[in-house]
Design an enzyme around this catalytic site. Structure first.
Site, PDB file in Angstrom:
ATOM      1  N   SER A 145     -15.614  -7.634  -0.453  1.00 35.37           N
ATOM      2  CA  SER A 145     -15.531  -6.744   0.687  1.00 35.37           C
ATOM      3  C   SER A 145     -16.638  -7.068   1.689  1.00 35.37           C
ATOM      4  O   SER A 145     -16.732  -8.182   2.170  1.00 35.37           O
ATOM      5  CB  SER A 145     -15.572  -5.292   0.197  1.00 35.37           C
ATOM      6  OG  SER A 145     -15.158  -4.401   1.189  1.00 35.37           O
ATOM      7  N   ASP A 274      -3.576  -4.858  -0.395  1.00 37.02           N
ATOM      8  CA  ASP A 274      -4.897  -4.351  -0.008  1.00 37.02           C
ATOM      9  C   ASP A 274      -4.723  -3.441   1.204  1.00 37.02           C
ATOM     10  O   ASP A 274      -4.425  -3.905   2.306  1.00 37.02           O
ATOM     11  CB  ASP A 274      -5.823  -5.513   0.325  1.00 37.02           C
ATOM     12  CG  ASP A 274      -7.278  -5.099   0.463  1.00 37.02           C
ATOM     13  OD1 ASP A 274      -7.525  -3.980   0.976  1.00 37.02           O
ATOM     14  OD2 ASP A 274      -8.160  -5.880   0.073  1.00 37.02           O
ATOM     15  N   HIS A 303      -7.476  -3.339  -3.041  1.00 35.89           N
ATOM     16  CA  HIS A 303      -8.823  -3.743  -2.629  1.00 35.89           C
ATOM     17  C   HIS A 303      -9.779  -3.722  -3.820  1.00 35.89           C
ATOM     18  O   HIS A 303     -10.779  -4.429  -3.825  1.00 35.89           O
ATOM     19  CB  HIS A 303      -9.332  -2.803  -1.541  1.00 35.89           C
ATOM     20  CG  HIS A 303     -10.542  -3.317  -0.819  1.00 35.89           C
ATOM     21  ND1 HIS A 303     -10.546  -4.476  -0.066  1.00 35.89           N
ATOM     22  CD2 HIS A 303     -11.815  -2.829  -0.737  1.00 35.89           C
ATOM     23  CE1 HIS A 303     -11.741  -4.678   0.443  1.00 35.89           C
ATOM     24  NE2 HIS A 303     -12.535  -3.700   0.055  1.00 35.89           N
TER      25      HIS A 303
END
Length: 323
Positions: A145, A274, A303
């Site tokens: 991320s 995601d 995610h």
């Protein structure tokens, strides 16, 4: 390279709903998208680490974990989490003969909460100081991320002399903000709503976002309350300044030039579902910018690949390290 189609309205809405928990780049609220790139890299000669702490040049105390011996793997975590987010991967690779290192980014987790420095140049310089004092060489850097942006900026500012490989997992790279040169990104006004949520009721926001983060909101999904609580715990341990300012950091930093500087082998892993950082505007573009990148898409993956798909991700990381 694949041709990237224009994301539909639903994809943009999902990005905006989740980008706050993903992490891509402004230095602080009100700082321009390109200002971070103008900073001069800080000296990487930091103080000696004491136990699980390193004090950086500006006096920030960074908490870190350093387990095992063998080839080094350095992990950078996502927003609003801490190094604890990587525990499944760290434990697995430790058992397979690797030295694993992860730190809590400044303002996050157990690191101190300075009043400034919530930009990617500083994040990269903090990481460089840790790498220097631990004397890590031929290391593999893995970012999840917003941590993917940290890895990219580290290479751009500090080179690849200590880097063997890099991996991006559900990364916010290359650029999330809508601009004239990035028309498929999200408008700044939408990221402003996340800053408002941090101020209004951060605790509830950290809990609510776990549903799309792990794709627990999909029909038939097996909801893990334990994972939701772990995310909430880590999010609440992050300081308010970091929680607020890094929303700008990960939404306004442009990593496109950073990615082009990566010439070592790279692995790009992303979930097709995601809802935080949609595949089409992130991993597919990232893989196209890094010269020696391999893109691996997890069909239906969320995610939160580190936990929901940990066995597959662990195996893919191990194969990449051994390859």
């Amino acid at each position: 390279m694949s041709t990237i189609s224009t994301p539909d309205r639903t994809s943009r809405r999902n990005l905006l709903k989740g980008v706050a928990v993903a992490g891509v780049g402004l230095a602080a609220a009100g700082v321009s998208a390109n200002s971070a790139a103008a900073k001069t890299p800080a000296s990487v000669h930091a103080g000696k680490p004491t136990g699980d702490r390193l004090v950086t040049k500006d006096g920030t105390s960074l908490y870190f974990k350093d387990w095992g011996t063998g080839p080094a793997v350095v992990f950078s975590h996502g927003y609003p989490l801490s190094s604890d987010a990587w525990e499944d991967q760290m434990f697995f690779l430790l058992q397979n003969g690797y030295r694993v290192i992860a730190h809590d980014r400044r303002g996050f987790g157990r690191s101190s909460q300075p009043s400034s420095g919530y930009d990617y140049d500083t994040f990269a310089d903090d990481l460089a100081q840790l790498v220097e004092v631990l004397d890590l060489r031929e290391a593999t850097f893995v970012g999840h991320s917003m941590g993917g942006g940290e890895v990219a900026r580290y290479v751009a500012r500090h080179g690849q002399s200590r880097v063997a490989k890099v991996a991006f997992v559900a990364s916010v790279t290359p650029f999330l903000l809508k601009t004239a040169t990035n028309p498929h990104g999200a408008p700044k006004e939408l990221f402003d709503t996340f800053r408002a949520a941090v101020q209004a009721n951060r605790s509830q926001w950290n809990l609510d976002v776990t549903m799309p983060y792990y794709s627990f909101n999909r029909p038939g999904a097996h909801v893990s309350e334990g994972l939701r609580e772990s995310y909430w715990r880590q999010g609440q341990a992050t300081g308010l300044l970091a929680a607020y300012h890094t929303l700008g950091a990960f939404s306004e930093t442009d990593f496109r030039d950073d990615l082009r500087k990566i010439t070592v082998p790279a692995l790009v892993v992303h979930g097709s579902d995601d809802q935080i950082v949609p595949l089409e505007i992130s991993a597919k573009l990232t893989a196209g910018l890094v010269p020696h990148a391999k893109l691996v898409v997890y069909e239906g993956g969320s995610h939160g690949l580190l936990h929901v798909d940990k066995d597959r991700l662990n195996a893919d990381l191990l194969a990449f390290l051994r390859g």
